[in-house]
Design a protein around this motif. Structure first.
Motif, short mmCIF file in Angstrom:
data_model
loop_
_atom_site.label_atom_id
_atom_site.label_comp_id
_atom_site.label_asym_id
_atom_site.label_seq_id
_atom_site.Cartn_x
_atom_site.Cartn_y
_atom_site.Cartn_z
N PRO A 1 -15.69 33.35 -17.31
CA PRO A 1 -16.59 32.30 -17.03
C PRO A 1 -17.99 32.66 -17.00
CG PRO A 1 -15.42 32.57 -14.94
CD PRO A 1 -14.93 33.59 -16.18
N SER A 2 -18.99 31.93 -17.12
CA SER A 2 -20.35 32.21 -17.09
C SER A 2 -20.94 32.52 -15.66
CB SER A 2 -21.38 31.23 -17.82
OG SER A 2 -20.78 31.26 -19.31
N ALA A 3 -20.20 31.70 -14.76
CA ALA A 3 -20.66 31.56 -13.44
C ALA A 3 -19.39 31.05 -12.60
CB ALA A 3 -21.83 30.84 -13.06
N VAL A 4 -19.45 31.20 -11.25
CA VAL A 4 -18.29 30.93 -10.40
C VAL A 4 -18.83 29.86 -9.36
CG1 VAL A 4 -16.38 31.49 -9.06
CG2 VAL A 4 -16.63 32.78 -10.77
N ILE A 5 -18.03 28.55 -9.36
CA ILE A 5 -18.47 27.69 -8.48
C ILE A 5 -17.52 27.77 -7.14
CG2 ILE A 5 -19.14 25.42 -7.68
CD1 ILE A 5 -19.43 24.95 -10.89
#
Length: 248
Positions: free
Chosen positions: A77-81
């Protein structure tokens, strides 16, 4: 890393195994060309009817977070929430900033935490200092939430903890109870109402309540997804979830 169904970007999302609200609410807010890839923090649906039971549950969650993070990173992923909010308010070995730094070092990508997303969202409204807060927690959890916002310079006028009986049962709080909670914490001195606890189905209630009250009413899931989008340079305005996503 983009893919065929996510040409813009993929988010990794971490949520407790007991949480049934984050995934559908995030997917409902998802712009075209973005996907949300879930990983679960494995915890039992333990009772949290007392402060000690709530603290024990928090310990179980924190011990399982790194495994879930490692799992979601397999899809690049590009970022993790971080689709869990109590863990980001809770004082322990790591404070919020240290927790974020630790997780980002492990993941190698930006990690979006609930408390930081809520603070960023409130700041977008300009000059807000007097807030009320709704949680699903026991008093020990409520104390952590109050401390976090007080330490950030806000006056917490009213704080209502719903004392949900277990992590799973937070998702069972009915809309009418959540609407009533909004009215219970509101008064003329309150400039903004915030809900925390990602397993409360509050995004639609918040959007409705803004129309009744004529002031910002923010759900933690809306704040966190909004902050993830804006941090990634995605500026899409999304209707149906209140003023934050529609106007900011």
């Amino acid at each position: 890393m983009p893919d065929a169904l996510a040409p813009r970007l993929k988010f990794g999302v971490i949520a407790p195994a007991t949480n049934t609200i984050v995934q559908p609410e995030y997917d409902a807010m998802r712009p075209r060309g973005i996907t949300n890839q879930m990983a679960r923090v494995v915890i039992p649906d333990s009772p949290v009817g007392t402060d000690s039971e709530f603290a024990a549950m928090m310990g179980q969650v924190r011990s399982s977070i790194e495994g879930a993070l490692d799992a979601v990173m397999a899809c690049s992923p590009s970022a993790v929430i971080f689709g869990m909010s109590a863990e980001t308010f809770w004082e322990g070995v790591l404070d919020t900033n240290a927790l974020q730094a630790h997780l980002e070092a492990r993941a190698g990508v930006k990690v979006i935490l609930g408390v930081q997303a809520c603070l960023a969202a409130i700041q977008r409204y300009g000059g807000i200092r007097r807030i009320s807060v709704i949680t699903p927690y026991m008093p020990s959890g409520d104390a952590q939430v109050r401390r976090s916002f007080t330490d950030s310079g806000f006056e917490v006028i009213n704080l209502l903890g719903l004392k949900s009986n277990s992590p799973l049962l937070m998702a069972h709080e009915p809309p009418e109870r959540l609407r009533r909670a909004v009215r219970e914490v509101d008064d003329s001195s309150v400039e903004l109402i915030l809900q925390v606890g990602t397993n409360l189905a509050f995004t639609q209630v918040a959007a409705e309540a803004e129309r009744w009250l004529g002031k910002p009413v923010l759900a933690v899931n809306t704040c966190t997804y909004w902050h993830a989008l804006r941090s990634a340079g995605i500026e899409d305005k999304i209707e149906g979830f209140g003023s934050l996503l529609a106007e900011h």
